[in-house]
Design a protein around this motif. Structure first.
Motif, PDB file in Angstrom:
ATOM      1  N   ALA A  99       0.809  -1.214   0.000  1.00  0.00           N
ATOM      2  CA  ALA A  99       0.000   0.000   0.000  1.00  0.00           C
ATOM      3  C   ALA A  99       0.845   1.269   0.000  1.00  0.00           C
ATOM      4  CB  ALA A  99      -0.936   0.001   1.212  1.00  0.00           C
ATOM      5  N   ASN A 100       2.030   1.217   0.592  1.00  0.00           N
ATOM      6  CA  ASN A 100       2.890   2.397   0.707  1.00  0.00           C
ATOM      7  C   ASN A 100       4.337   1.981   0.454  1.00  0.00           C
ATOM      8  OD1 ASN A 100       0.919   4.439   1.871  1.00  0.00           O
ATOM      9  ND2 ASN A 100       0.718   2.745   3.311  1.00  0.00           N
ATOM     10  N   ASN A 101       4.855   2.297  -0.727  1.00  0.00           N
ATOM     11  CA  ASN A 101       6.238   1.960  -1.004  1.00  0.00           C
ATOM     12  C   ASN A 101       6.771   2.772  -2.176  1.00  0.00           C
ATOM     13  OD1 ASN A 101       5.956   0.504  -3.590  1.00  0.00           O
ATOM     14  ND2 ASN A 101       4.898  -1.044  -2.385  1.00  0.00           N
ATOM     15  N   ILE A 102       8.066   2.675  -2.359  1.00  0.00           N
ATOM     16  CA  ILE A 102       8.753   3.253  -3.503  1.00  0.00           C
ATOM     17  C   ILE A 102       9.345   2.087  -4.263  1.00  0.00           C
ATOM     18  CG2 ILE A 102      10.694   4.688  -4.246  1.00  0.00           C
ATOM     19  CD1 ILE A 102      10.401   6.122  -1.476  1.00  0.00           C
ATOM     20  N   ALA A 103       9.096   2.023  -5.559  1.00  0.00           N
ATOM     21  CA  ALA A 103       9.653   0.945  -6.378  1.00  0.00           C
ATOM     22  C   ALA A 103      10.439   1.550  -7.531  1.00  0.00           C
ATOM     23  CB  ALA A 103       8.533   0.049  -6.899  1.00  0.00           C
ATOM     24  N   LEU A 104      11.655   1.078  -7.702  1.00  0.00           N
ATOM     25  CA  LEU A 104      12.503   1.502  -8.807  1.00  0.00           C
ATOM     26  C   LEU A 104      12.771   0.276  -9.669  1.00  0.00           C
ATOM     27  CD1 LEU A 104      14.365   3.490 -10.292  1.00  0.00           C
ATOM     28  CD2 LEU A 104      16.165   2.859  -8.675  1.00  0.00           C
ATOM     29  N   SER A 105      12.336   0.323 -10.926  1.00  0.00           N
ATOM     30  CA  SER A 105      12.518  -0.799 -11.848  1.00  0.00           C
ATOM     31  C   SER A 105      13.549  -0.447 -12.904  1.00  0.00           C
ATOM     32  CB  SER A 105      11.197  -1.148 -12.531  1.00  0.00           C
ATOM     33  OG  SER A 105      10.254  -1.555 -11.571  1.00  0.00           O
ATOM     34  N   ILE A 106      14.441  -1.416 -13.175  1.00  0.00           N
ATOM     35  CA  ILE A 106      15.493  -1.232 -14.164  1.00  0.00           C
ATOM     36  C   ILE A 106      15.529  -2.468 -15.058  1.00  0.00           C
ATOM     37  CG2 ILE A 106      17.931  -0.738 -14.543  1.00  0.00           C
ATOM     38  CD1 ILE A 106      18.014   0.037 -11.495  1.00  0.00           C
TER      39      ILE A 106
END
Length: 164
Positions: free
Chosen positions: A32-39
Motif C-alpha cells: 500500500a505504501n512503497n517506492i519501487a525503482l525498476s530497471i
C-alpha cells in the motif's frame, strides 16, 4: 507451528501485505505504501526491482517472460530514510527526464505508491537528474556492492544532449 503460520498469513493478508519467502523466514512487503525503482536489464529477460517501504529495502530479480519474482536481498531501513526518499520524489518538477538522442541505455521507472494508489511515477532515461541521483545514492547506501544501482553523473552528462 502450522496454526501459528496460518494465523500470521491471515493477519498479513488482512493488512494488504504480500508475503515473500526467503530461506528460513517469511517477510512482508507493504504493497500500500512503497517506492519501487525498476530497471530492465536488456537484452536479458530480467528486470531489477528495488522496493523500499517504511522499514525495509528489498531487491527483486524479476524474470519478465517467466513471470517469476525472486528476492535477492533485503535489509532494514529507518523510517526517517524512507520519509527522506518520499520527500525527494515529491520534489521532482517533471515526470520524465529523457535524453532522446540516445536509443539504448539506462531506463529507470520510479513509482511512489501511497494508500494503494500510485501517487507519482517518474521515468529517467539516459539523462542525469539531481533528485534521482539523490534517490539512487540513498538506496545504494543500504545495498551491498553487487546490488548497487549504477547511475553515474559524469558519464550521463557526456552523452549528446542535442540530436542531429
Amino acid at each position: 507451528m502450522i496454526l501459528k503460520n496460518l494465523l500470521a498469513l491471515a493477519l498479513i493478508s488482512s493488512l494488504g501485505l504480500k508475503t515473500c519467502e526467503d530461506p528460513g523466514e517469511s517477510i512482508a512487503v507493504d504493497q500500500a505504501n512503497n517506492i519501487a525503482l525498476s530497471i530492465p536489464m536488456f537484452p536479458s529477460p530480467f528486470t531489477m526491482k528495488y522496493v523500499v517501504d517504511d522499514g525495509s529495502i528489498f531487491v527483486h530479480q524479476v524474470h519478465r517472460t517467466q513471470n517469476t519474482d525472486t528476492i535477492v536481498f533485503q535489509a532494514a531501513l529507518s523510517s526517517a530514510d524512507y520519509s527522506d526518499m518520499v520527500s525527494t520524489i515529491t520534489g521532482f518538477d517533471k515526470d520524465e527526464y529523457i535524453n532522446n538522442c540516445v536509443e539504448d541505455g539506462q531506463i529507470f521507472t520510479l513509482v511512489l505508491t501511497q494508500n494503494d494508489t500510485i501517487s507519482r511515477q517518474i521515468r529517467v532515461s539516459n539523462k542525469y537528474n539531481e533528485n534521482f541521483g539523490k534517490m539512487v545514492t540513498a538506496m545504494n547506501s543500504e545495498l551491498p556492492d553487487d546490488k548497487k544501482i549504477y547511475y553515474d553523473k559524469d558519464s550521463l552528462e557526456q552523452l549528446p544532449q542535442t540530436c542531429n
